[in-house]
Design a protein around this motif. Structure first.
Motif, PDB file in Angstrom:
ATOM      1  N   ARG A  22       0.806  -1.225   0.000  1.00 52.09           N
ATOM      2  CA  ARG A  22       0.000   0.000   0.000  1.00 52.09           C
ATOM      3  C   ARG A  22       0.845   1.285   0.000  1.00 52.09           C
ATOM      4  N   LEU A  23       2.148   1.153  -0.068  1.00 54.31           N
ATOM      5  CA  LEU A  23       3.016   2.323  -0.080  1.00 54.31           C
ATOM      6  C   LEU A  23       3.138   2.911  -1.483  1.00 54.31           C
ATOM      7  N   GLU A  24       3.348   4.190  -1.533  1.00 51.86           N
ATOM      8  CA  GLU A  24       3.656   4.878  -2.790  1.00 51.86           C
ATOM      9  C   GLU A  24       5.174   5.043  -2.881  1.00 51.86           C
ATOM     10  N   PRO A  25       5.742   5.057  -4.092  1.00 50.65           N
ATOM     11  CA  PRO A  25       7.185   5.282  -4.216  1.00 50.65           C
ATOM     12  C   PRO A  25       7.591   6.642  -3.645  1.00 50.65           C
ATOM     13  N   VAL A  26       8.713   6.655  -2.927  1.00 50.98           N
ATOM     14  CA  VAL A  26       9.214   7.906  -2.349  1.00 50.98           C
ATOM     15  C   VAL A  26      10.315   8.518  -3.199  1.00 50.98           C
ATOM     16  N   ALA A  27      10.876   7.725  -4.096  1.00 54.09           N
ATOM     17  CA  ALA A  27      11.953   8.231  -4.954  1.00 54.09           C
ATOM     18  C   ALA A  27      11.884   7.517  -6.296  1.00 54.09           C
ATOM     19  N   VAL A  76      19.401  11.188  -5.268  1.00 55.22           N
ATOM     20  CA  VAL A  76      18.479  10.062  -5.108  1.00 55.22           C
ATOM     21  C   VAL A  76      18.824   9.289  -3.841  1.00 55.22           C
ATOM     22  N   VAL A  77      20.099   9.012  -3.641  1.00 59.79           N
ATOM     23  CA  VAL A  77      20.549   8.278  -2.458  1.00 59.79           C
ATOM     24  C   VAL A  77      20.178   9.049  -1.189  1.00 59.79           C
ATOM     25  N   ARG A  78      20.387  10.356  -1.197  1.00 60.03           N
ATOM     26  CA  ARG A  78      20.066  11.174  -0.025  1.00 60.03           C
ATOM     27  C   ARG A  78      18.567  11.151   0.263  1.00 60.03           C
ATOM     28  N   ALA A  79      17.736  11.232  -0.774  1.00 60.45           N
ATOM     29  CA  ALA A  79      16.278  11.199  -0.592  1.00 60.45           C
ATOM     30  C   ALA A  79      15.830   9.861  -0.017  1.00 60.45           C
ATOM     31  N   ILE A  80      16.425   8.777  -0.491  1.00 59.85           N
ATOM     32  CA  ILE A  80      16.071   7.444   0.021  1.00 59.85           C
ATOM     33  C   ILE A  80      16.534   7.288   1.464  1.00 59.85           C
ATOM     34  N   ALA A 120      14.103   9.101   3.682  1.00 65.97           N
ATOM     35  CA  ALA A 120      12.840   8.373   3.777  1.00 65.97           C
ATOM     36  C   ALA A 120      12.987   7.140   4.664  1.00 65.97           C
ATOM     37  N   LEU A 121      14.100   6.435   4.543  1.00 67.44           N
ATOM     38  CA  LEU A 121      14.337   5.263   5.387  1.00 67.44           C
ATOM     39  C   LEU A 121      14.457   5.654   6.860  1.00 67.44           C
ATOM     40  N   ALA A 122      15.071   6.795   7.122  1.00 70.41           N
ATOM     41  CA  ALA A 122      15.229   7.255   8.504  1.00 70.41           C
ATOM     42  C   ALA A 122      13.883   7.530   9.157  1.00 70.41           C
ATOM     43  N   SER A 123      12.921   8.001   8.384  1.00 70.48           N
ATOM     44  CA  SER A 123      11.630   8.322   8.985  1.00 70.48           C
ATOM     45  C   SER A 123      10.588   7.219   8.839  1.00 70.48           C
ATOM     46  N   HIS A 124      10.723   6.346   7.844  1.00 68.31           N
ATOM     47  CA  HIS A 124       9.686   5.344   7.593  1.00 68.31           C
ATOM     48  C   HIS A 124      10.146   3.894   7.723  1.00 68.31           C
ATOM     49  N   GLU A 158      24.127   1.285  -1.035  1.00 69.88           N
ATOM     50  CA  GLU A 158      24.433   2.706  -0.845  1.00 69.88           C
ATOM     51  C   GLU A 158      23.715   3.301   0.364  1.00 69.88           C
ATOM     52  N   THR A 159      22.522   2.797   0.668  1.00 73.56           N
ATOM     53  CA  THR A 159      21.729   3.362   1.759  1.00 73.56           C
ATOM     54  C   THR A 159      21.839   2.561   3.055  1.00 73.56           C
ATOM     55  N   GLY A 160      22.546   1.451   3.026  1.00 74.39           N
ATOM     56  CA  GLY A 160      22.672   0.608   4.219  1.00 74.39           C
ATOM     57  C   GLY A 160      21.387  -0.129   4.541  1.00 74.39           C
TER      58      GLY A 160
END
Length: 99
Positions: free
Chosen positions: A17-22, A33-37, A40-44, A67-69
């Motif tokens: 049910r999630l929408e793409p964040v990036a 792109v990496v920074r945006a992801i 988003a990972l930090a908050s969701h 790249e995002t861990g």
């Protein structure tokens, strides 16, 4: 942390049910792109990322995770589902690992 099959299934069910964040465009995996992801990972903890017709979608999805861990929880079509547990305030309760 490596996710078990049961844990990946659980995350994929939550991610439906999630929408793409990036969006990863033709220019590929840029710093923005990496920074945006990462944000988003930090908050969701669980995010969807849409890729625009990559040559090798599995390799690009794995590069995003590296790249995002994060862990790659799923890949459907051109959409990757990434999970990174919050160290301070985990929101998603994963099922226990299979014995």
């Amino acid at each position: 942390m490596t996710l078990s099959g049961r844990q990946k299934r659980h995350l994929r069910s939550l991610g439906q049910r999630l929408e793409p964040v990036a969006w990863v465009g033709e220019s590929g995996l840029g710093r923005g792109v990496v920074r945006a992801i990462e944000e988003a990972l930090a908050s969701h903890e669980l995010v969807k990322v849409r890729m625009r017709e990559p040559r090798d979608k599995r390799a690009l999805a794995q590069a995003l995770a590296t790249e995002t861990g994060a862990e790659l929880a799923g890949l459907v079509g051109h959409t990757a589902l990434l999970y990174r547990r919050s160290a301070e305030d985990p929101k998603i309760q994963l099922p226990p690992r299979e014995p």
